[in-house]
Design a protein around this motif. Structure first.
Motif, mmCIF file in Angstrom:
data_model
loop_
_atom_site.group_PDB
_atom_site.id
_atom_site.type_symbol
_atom_site.label_atom_id
_atom_site.label_comp_id
_atom_site.label_asym_id
_atom_site.label_seq_id
_atom_site.Cartn_x
_atom_site.Cartn_y
_atom_site.Cartn_z
ATOM 1 N N ASN A 107 1.171 0.347 -10.393
ATOM 2 C CA ASN A 107 1.912 0.457 -11.653
ATOM 3 C C ASN A 107 3.360 -0.003 -11.518
ATOM 4 O O ASN A 107 4.237 0.448 -12.266
ATOM 5 N N LEU A 108 3.628 -0.898 -10.584
ATOM 6 C CA LEU A 108 5.008 -1.318 -10.329
ATOM 7 C C LEU A 108 5.644 -2.034 -11.515
ATOM 8 O O LEU A 108 6.872 -2.095 -11.613
ATOM 9 N N ALA A 109 4.842 -2.538 -12.436
ATOM 10 C CA ALA A 109 5.405 -3.244 -13.597
ATOM 11 C C ALA A 109 6.327 -2.344 -14.411
ATOM 12 O O ALA A 109 7.289 -2.823 -15.035
ATOM 13 N N GLN A 110 6.060 -1.044 -14.420
ATOM 14 C CA GLN A 110 6.857 -0.128 -15.233
ATOM 15 C C GLN A 110 8.316 -0.056 -14.766
ATOM 16 O O GLN A 110 9.209 0.334 -15.533
ATOM 17 N N ILE A 111 8.576 -0.447 -13.538
ATOM 18 C CA ILE A 111 9.936 -0.434 -13.008
ATOM 19 C C ILE A 111 10.855 -1.347 -13.818
ATOM 20 O O ILE A 111 12.046 -1.082 -13.967
ATOM 21 N N PHE A 112 10.290 -2.418 -14.371
ATOM 22 C CA PHE A 112 11.092 -3.433 -15.039
ATOM 23 C C PHE A 112 11.237 -3.203 -16.542
ATOM 24 O O PHE A 112 11.926 -3.958 -17.220
ATOM 25 N N ALA A 113 10.581 -2.176 -17.078
ATOM 26 C CA ALA A 113 10.475 -2.010 -18.525
ATOM 27 C C ALA A 113 11.818 -1.849 -19.230
ATOM 28 O O ALA A 113 11.970 -2.259 -20.385
ATOM 29 N N VAL A 121 0.848 -1.195 0.000
ATOM 30 C CA VAL A 121 0.000 0.000 0.000
ATOM 31 C C VAL A 121 0.884 1.245 0.000
ATOM 32 O O VAL A 121 0.367 2.368 0.095
ATOM 33 N N GLU A 122 2.192 1.053 -0.106
ATOM 34 C CA GLU A 122 3.151 2.153 -0.152
ATOM 35 C C GLU A 122 4.039 1.993 -1.394
ATOM 36 O O GLU A 122 5.178 1.553 -1.301
ATOM 37 N N PRO A 123 3.528 2.352 -2.566
ATOM 38 C CA PRO A 123 4.245 2.095 -3.818
ATOM 39 C C PRO A 123 5.601 2.788 -3.921
ATOM 40 O O PRO A 123 6.509 2.265 -4.569
ATOM 41 N N ASN A 124 5.774 3.943 -3.308
ATOM 42 C CA ASN A 124 7.058 4.633 -3.407
ATOM 43 C C ASN A 124 8.175 3.837 -2.730
ATOM 44 O O ASN A 124 9.283 3.704 -3.271
ATOM 45 N N LEU A 125 7.891 3.303 -1.563
ATOM 46 C CA LEU A 125 8.882 2.492 -0.866
ATOM 47 C C LEU A 125 9.143 1.184 -1.624
ATOM 48 O O LEU A 125 10.284 0.738 -1.730
ATOM 49 N N MET A 126 8.083 0.584 -2.153
ATOM 50 C CA MET A 126 8.261 -0.662 -2.895
ATOM 51 C C MET A 126 9.053 -0.416 -4.169
ATOM 52 O O MET A 126 9.873 -1.257 -4.579
ATOM 53 N N THR A 127 8.841 0.703 -4.821
ATOM 54 C CA THR A 127 9.621 1.051 -6.007
ATOM 55 C C THR A 127 11.110 1.065 -5.670
ATOM 56 O O THR A 127 11.930 0.525 -6.412
ATOM 57 N N ARG A 128 11.442 1.694 -4.565
ATOM 58 C CA ARG A 128 12.846 1.772 -4.150
ATOM 59 C C ARG A 128 13.422 0.386 -3.899
ATOM 60 O O ARG A 128 14.550 0.087 -4.303
ATOM 61 N N LEU A 129 12.664 -0.470 -3.250
ATOM 62 C CA LEU A 129 13.138 -1.827 -2.966
ATOM 63 C C LEU A 129 13.334 -2.622 -4.253
ATOM 64 O O LEU A 129 14.375 -3.268 -4.450
ATOM 65 N N LEU A 130 12.361 -2.577 -5.149
ATOM 66 C CA LEU A 130 12.457 -3.337 -6.395
ATOM 67 C C LEU A 130 13.620 -2.863 -7.261
ATOM 68 O O LEU A 130 14.342 -3.669 -7.859
ATOM 69 N N ASP A 175 14.726 -3.233 -18.383
ATOM 70 C CA ASP A 175 15.563 -4.429 -18.297
ATOM 71 C C ASP A 175 14.861 -5.698 -18.791
ATOM 72 O O ASP A 175 15.518 -6.645 -19.226
ATOM 73 N N TYR A 176 13.548 -5.711 -18.702
ATOM 74 C CA TYR A 176 12.787 -6.914 -19.013
ATOM 75 C C TYR A 176 11.706 -6.631 -20.051
ATOM 76 O O TYR A 176 11.164 -5.520 -20.116
ATOM 77 N N GLN A 177 11.387 -7.657 -20.814
ATOM 78 C CA GLN A 177 10.154 -7.640 -21.600
ATOM 79 C C GLN A 177 9.023 -7.965 -20.635
ATOM 80 O O GLN A 177 9.054 -8.996 -19.957
ATOM 81 N N VAL A 178 8.047 -7.084 -20.554
ATOM 82 C CA VAL A 178 6.958 -7.237 -19.590
ATOM 83 C C VAL A 178 5.699 -7.685 -20.323
ATOM 84 O O VAL A 178 5.156 -6.962 -21.154
ATOM 85 N N GLN A 179 5.244 -8.872 -20.009
ATOM 86 C CA GLN A 179 4.028 -9.418 -20.618
ATOM 87 C C GLN A 179 2.942 -9.481 -19.542
ATOM 88 O O GLN A 179 3.014 -10.292 -18.624
ATOM 89 N N SER A 180 1.968 -8.600 -19.647
ATOM 90 C CA SER A 180 0.918 -8.558 -18.638
ATOM 91 C C SER A 180 -0.022 -9.748 -18.775
ATOM 92 O O SER A 180 -0.428 -10.114 -19.890
#
Length: 259
Positions: free
Chosen positions: A95-101, A68-77, A103-108
């Motif tokens: 929207n945490l999937a965008q963090i990987f864009a 429920v705290e996306p900013n902190l999770m973004t930093r961790l990921l 480095d990774y191919q992201v398939q939702s």
């Protein structure tokens, strides 16, 4: 803040228990039955602020990153991307999937709802007299059932060892099953999974019966029962609501493949 690899179950549980239903799978994976297949990373500042789990007990590793705290999770990921496998399946809040864009191919694989059993009285409305318990001796029959009725699912035959798989037969043929992905009497949690009915027997309320029986049995040893369901699966969601489940959160499932 510092990123650390976590090994203290009590420390992890304390954070996860701030929202038990959101983190039901992760809490269950603290159980010795699953623990050896887990790697945990956390974000520390005096105390543990965020945690992610990588589960390697399946053919494809799974990253659980719900918050429920996306900013902190973004930093961790962002701090652990270089530690992730080349291919990994993910459960991600917001929207945490965008963090990987980069480095990774992201398939939702779409949005999913987390639902929690909050009114167990609803379970008594269903006749479960024809529901039978399934065991490890039924493993081949269960696997064949899923091959026909739910070919895209993930079924770990080890879970039959828990004793919490139930089905309905028509003659000698399994036509409906409900089981668990995670079960921990130690941590008092269970996550339902592999719920399906044979295509020729759908629309008869069989899934409600097997889920009702499964939940009734689970409530003898756990306090929290939840499940994941695709957010656009209106029929399944209505089914679970009639059984006493309610929406807890929405998250996205994605397959990440290193570019």
């Amino acid at each position: 803040m510092t990123t650390v690899c976590l090994h203290d179950k009590n420390e992890i549980e304390t954070l996860l228990r701030q929202n038990t239903f959101l983190h039901l799978y992760s809490i269950g994976d603290l159980d010795d039955f699953f623990w050896r297949h887990t790697t945990w990373y956390g974000l520390h500042e005096d105390t543990l602020k965020q945690v992610v789990l990588i589960y390697t007990g399946s053919d494809l590793p799974v990253l659980l990153s719900l918050t429920v705290e996306p900013n902190l999770m973004t930093r961790l990921l962002q701090s652990i991307i270089h530690l992730l496998p080349r291919r990994i399946y993910t459960h991600l809040s917001g929207n945490l999937a965008q963090i990987f864009a980069e480095d990774y191919q992201v398939q939702s694989h779409g949005l999913h709802n987390k639902m929690a059993l909050t009114n167990s009285q609803f379970l008594t409305k269903f006749d479960t007299s024809e529901v039978v318990q399934l065991t490890v001796e039924d493993a081949d029959e269960v696997a064949e059932f899923y091959h026909v009725s739910y070919p895209e699912n993930w079924f770990d035959s080890r879970m039959l060892e828990t004793g919490y798989y139930y089905g309905i037969r028509c003659g000698n043929t399994l036509v409906s099953i409900a089981g668990v992905h995670v079960y921990s009497p130690q941590y008092k949690v269970a996550a339902l999974g592999n719920i399906a009915t044979h295509p020729q027997f759908r629309g008869q309320g069989l899934s409600k019966k097997v889920v009702a029986r499964l939940c009734q049995e689970l409530l003898q040893t756990v306090d929290y029962i939840g499940l994941n369901v695709k957010a656009d699966n209106a029929i399944a969601i209505r089914c679970y609501e009639k059984l006493g489940f309610e929406w807890i959160a929405t998250y996205e499932e994605c397959l990440l493949t290193l570019c």
